[in-house]
Scaffold this motif. Sequence first.
Motif, mmCIF file in Angstrom:
data_model
loop_
_atom_site.group_PDB
_atom_site.id
_atom_site.type_symbol
_atom_site.label_atom_id
_atom_site.label_comp_id
_atom_site.label_asym_id
_atom_site.label_seq_id
_atom_site.Cartn_x
_atom_site.Cartn_y
_atom_site.Cartn_z
ATOM 1 N N ALA A 1 0.819 -1.212 0.000
ATOM 2 C CA ALA A 1 0.000 0.000 0.000
ATOM 3 C C ALA A 1 0.852 1.262 0.000
ATOM 4 C CB ALA A 1 -0.937 -0.012 1.200
ATOM 5 N N ALA A 2 1.962 1.263 0.729
ATOM 6 C CA ALA A 2 2.780 2.475 0.812
ATOM 7 C C ALA A 2 3.287 2.880 -0.570
ATOM 8 C CB ALA A 2 3.958 2.261 1.768
ATOM 9 N N ARG A 3 3.812 1.934 -1.323
ATOM 10 C CA ARG A 3 4.296 2.235 -2.675
ATOM 11 C C ARG A 3 3.148 2.721 -3.558
ATOM 12 N NH1 ARG A 3 9.377 2.957 -1.912
ATOM 13 N NH2 ARG A 3 10.702 1.155 -2.027
ATOM 14 N N ALA A 4 2.021 2.043 -3.478
ATOM 15 C CA ALA A 4 0.878 2.410 -4.314
ATOM 16 C C ALA A 4 0.367 3.804 -3.960
ATOM 17 C CB ALA A 4 -0.228 1.374 -4.173
ATOM 18 N N PHE A 5 0.252 4.107 -2.679
ATOM 19 C CA PHE A 5 -0.233 5.423 -2.279
ATOM 20 C C PHE A 5 0.743 6.524 -2.672
ATOM 21 C CE2 PHE A 5 -3.346 3.314 0.505
ATOM 22 C CZ PHE A 5 -4.459 4.095 0.209
ATOM 23 N N GLU A 6 2.039 6.288 -2.498
ATOM 24 C CA GLU A 6 3.034 7.287 -2.913
ATOM 25 C C GLU A 6 2.927 7.553 -4.413
ATOM 26 O OE1 GLU A 6 6.816 6.753 0.088
ATOM 27 O OE2 GLU A 6 6.716 5.492 -1.696
ATOM 28 N N GLY A 7 2.848 6.484 -5.175
ATOM 29 C CA GLY A 7 2.727 6.623 -6.622
ATOM 30 C C GLY A 7 1.435 7.314 -7.022
ATOM 31 N N ASP A 8 0.351 6.966 -6.347
ATOM 32 C CA ASP A 8 -0.934 7.581 -6.650
ATOM 33 C C ASP A 8 -0.892 9.085 -6.376
ATOM 34 O OD1 ASP A 8 -3.826 7.259 -7.359
ATOM 35 O OD2 ASP A 8 -4.048 8.053 -5.312
ATOM 36 N N GLN A 9 -0.206 9.504 -5.348
ATOM 37 C CA GLN A 9 -0.098 10.937 -5.046
ATOM 38 C C GLN A 9 0.637 11.679 -6.163
ATOM 39 O OE1 GLN A 9 -1.691 12.592 -2.411
ATOM 40 N NE2 GLN A 9 -2.641 10.581 -2.530
ATOM 41 N N VAL A 10 1.685 11.068 -6.692
ATOM 42 C CA VAL A 10 2.398 11.665 -7.822
ATOM 43 C C VAL A 10 1.475 11.692 -9.036
ATOM 44 C CG1 VAL A 10 4.361 11.426 -9.406
ATOM 45 C CG2 VAL A 10 4.677 11.025 -6.959
ATOM 46 N N ALA A 11 0.737 10.607 -9.258
ATOM 47 C CA ALA A 11 -0.188 10.553 -10.397
ATOM 48 C C ALA A 11 -1.234 11.656 -10.298
ATOM 49 C CB ALA A 11 -0.859 9.179 -10.476
ATOM 50 N N LEU A 12 -1.767 11.896 -9.118
ATOM 51 C CA LEU A 12 -2.762 12.955 -8.954
ATOM 52 C C LEU A 12 -2.184 14.319 -9.335
ATOM 53 C CD1 LEU A 12 -4.477 11.849 -5.622
ATOM 54 C CD2 LEU A 12 -5.399 11.665 -7.952
ATOM 55 N N GLN A 13 -0.921 14.545 -8.992
ATOM 56 C CA GLN A 13 -0.270 15.808 -9.365
ATOM 57 C C GLN A 13 -0.130 15.929 -10.883
ATOM 58 O OE1 GLN A 13 3.446 15.701 -7.243
ATOM 59 N NE2 GLN A 13 2.446 15.815 -5.238
ATOM 60 N N VAL A 14 0.254 14.827 -11.519
ATOM 61 C CA VAL A 14 0.403 14.841 -12.977
ATOM 62 C C VAL A 14 -0.959 14.965 -13.655
ATOM 63 C CG1 VAL A 14 1.198 13.522 -14.998
ATOM 64 C CG2 VAL A 14 2.604 13.622 -12.918
ATOM 65 N N PHE A 15 -1.986 14.297 -13.129
ATOM 66 C CA PHE A 15 -3.338 14.445 -13.682
ATOM 67 C C PHE A 15 -3.771 15.908 -13.621
ATOM 68 C CE2 PHE A 15 -4.662 9.887 -12.177
ATOM 69 C CZ PHE A 15 -3.852 9.317 -13.153
ATOM 70 N N GLU A 16 -3.497 16.558 -12.495
ATOM 71 C CA GLU A 16 -3.868 17.973 -12.338
ATOM 72 C C GLU A 16 -3.100 18.842 -13.322
ATOM 73 O OE1 GLU A 16 -3.585 21.498 -8.984
ATOM 74 O OE2 GLU A 16 -3.682 19.415 -8.302
ATOM 75 N N GLU A 17 -1.810 18.557 -13.480
ATOM 76 C CA GLU A 17 -0.974 19.292 -14.433
ATOM 77 C C GLU A 17 -1.545 19.160 -15.849
ATOM 78 O OE1 GLU A 17 2.981 17.529 -16.319
ATOM 79 O OE2 GLU A 17 3.318 18.211 -14.278
ATOM 80 N N LYS A 18 -1.928 17.942 -16.210
ATOM 81 C CA LYS A 18 -2.476 17.688 -17.550
ATOM 82 C C LYS A 18 -3.826 18.383 -17.725
ATOM 83 C CE LYS A 18 0.384 14.995 -19.751
ATOM 84 N NZ LYS A 18 0.946 15.429 -21.016
ATOM 85 N N ALA A 19 -4.641 18.407 -16.677
ATOM 86 C CA ALA A 19 -5.962 19.059 -16.746
ATOM 87 C C ALA A 19 -5.787 20.557 -16.974
ATOM 88 C CB ALA A 19 -6.760 18.799 -15.460
ATOM 89 N N LYS A 20 -4.779 21.151 -16.367
ATOM 90 C CA LYS A 20 -4.518 22.578 -16.548
ATOM 91 C C LYS A 20 -4.042 22.870 -17.970
ATOM 92 C CE LYS A 20 -3.425 23.634 -11.749
ATOM 93 N NZ LYS A 20 -2.365 23.978 -10.796
ATOM 94 N N ASP A 21 -3.300 21.920 -18.566
ATOM 95 C CA ASP A 21 -2.787 22.092 -19.932
ATOM 96 C C ASP A 21 -3.885 21.932 -20.972
ATOM 97 O OD1 ASP A 21 -0.266 22.523 -18.929
ATOM 98 O OD2 ASP A 21 0.461 20.505 -19.364
ATOM 99 N N ALA A 22 -4.951 21.231 -20.596
ATOM 100 C CA ALA A 22 -6.017 20.931 -21.584
ATOM 101 C C ALA A 22 -6.864 22.135 -21.900
ATOM 102 C CB ALA A 22 -6.892 19.805 -21.050
#
Length: 134
Positions: free
Chosen positions: A113-134
Amino acid sequence: MADQDEERDYAAALDTAERLLGMRLERFLQPGVGEPANGADFKRLATVHTFGDAWPRTDVLDTRTRALLSVTIAATLGTLEPLRGQLRIALNNGVTREEIVEAFIHIEAYAGAARAFEGDQVALQVFEEKAKDA
């Protein structure tokens, strides 16, 4: 002649990285404060191997599949800054946000879970970055 070939290979690798990432890599390849001279050699070799040798091998695994595998590997290893780049590559090459979340579900089951949650937090940041670019 080898120098010209090396320069050509390096330029091609940088072009592949730009196509995959949607940005040039040169800003990440600048020498750091106190970095020894062979640091440039390391960066060049890693860039050519990764983006010149591995990513273009699409005969068996297509780019989209390689991108999802790379997200999974980076998240499992806990290499969060490289994960950020792998997420960008994945999203730029047809991997959906839902597929990325499914990968984290699978990572949680097998890598914890720790690895998955850490990765998911980074993914959420990248998703937000991509949403702003759209």
